[in-house]
Design a protein around this motif. Structure first.
Motif: not given
Length: 282
Positions: A95-106, A58-70
């Motif tokens: 291979g997802a480092d380019a999306h570290a700052r992308t919000p999870l829902p996107e 479920s990616a409907a969470l209020p985090f970026t990819a990196a923020g969620y992992l942290v």
């Protein structure tokens, strides 16, 4: 409903669970992960540090990819700086480092799945549960997850997985269990079959040095003509075996590497290419 399940999870073991759709594979994995509790019977023993990759993330969470992992890293007890470093490490490796700052829902489905895999691996779990974790990943990320599984097993962890591809990690599995009806049955493991790509490593230890114990992947080993040892191991274990030899006390010298084809044809999958050992995770 599953009945009569008896399953041991020894360390340093790779376990595959099979069965038709709807037989309870995901239910079993959720029980092992501690997400669900059994209505009958009990799970005994010390609860290991556990990580789980669900069939649907479920990616409907209020985090970026990196923020969620942290955030998940902090929950696992990592310091913020350590969680940040490991998040960056796994996003890059998958291979997802380019999306570290992308919000999870996107995120796309494939990138979301990479984040789901990264959150399970960054805390170096003792028990890793993978429910169709390869689904949606691109080829490079699937190969990277294969290597990560081998590394966790080599480090002493237990990995339990379900995957629709019967060739997944073939040649590396220690035990196979199949659910038929509501019963969990042991099935022959595929390690001895030796299918899939393999790697040959020729190495030499210091004079008089014994073969290091507990080498990853249970490699075949024979004397080499020049006095060293020739190891043959499934490609998924090759990086972990190289690291074990290079970090042994005293360390071994690597002389030659060669990729070998599988013993059985593997249509449509050339397997992961061999590469030099992955640097240590932060």
């Amino acid at each position: 409903m599953l009945r009569g399940v008896e399953l041991d999870l020894p360390p340093r073991t790779l376990i595959r669970v099979e069965g038709a759709n709807g037989t309870g594979k995901s239910t079993l994995l959720r029980l092992l992960a501690g997400i669900d509790s059994p209505s009958e019977g009990r799970i005994t023993g010390r609860r290991p540090r556990t990580a789980y990759v669900p069939e649907r993330f479920s990616a409907a969470l209020p985090f970026t990819a990196a923020g969620y992992l942290v955030h998940l890293g902090r929950i696992h007890g990592l310091r913020s700086s350590e969680a940040t470093d490991r998040a960056r490490w796994w996003l890059t490796r998958l291979g997802a480092d380019a999306h570290a700052r992308t919000p999870l829902p996107e995120l796309s489905k494939g990138t979301s799945q990479k984040v789901a895999v990264a959150q399970a691996l960054l805390a170096e779990p003792e028990l890793l549960i993978l429910d169709e974790a390869w689904t949606g990943l691109d080829t490079a990320a699937r190969d990277e997850l294969d290597r990560a599984v081998a590394e966790r097993v080599a480090a002493g962890a237990t990995v339990v997985f379900v995957d629709h591809d019967p060739r997944r990690l073939a040649g590396s599995v220690d035990a196979v269990f199949r659910i038929e009806g509501t019963v969990l049955l042991a099935a022959p493991a595929t390690r001895a079959a030796g299918t899939g790509p393999r790697v040959r490593i020729e190495a030499a230890g210091p004079p008089g040095a014994a073969l290091p114990a507990g080498l990853p992947g249970t490699p075949e080993h024979t004397p080499a003509a020049d006095g060293g040892v020739r190891f043959t191991v499934a490609a998924t274990h090759s990086d972990a075996l190289l690291r074990a030899l290079l970090t042994a006390h005293p360390p071994w010298h690597i002389r030659r590497l060669a990729a070998l084809p599988g013993l059985a044809e593997d249509p449509g999958d050339d397997g992961p290419p061999h590469r030099t050992p992955t640097p240590e995770a932060p």
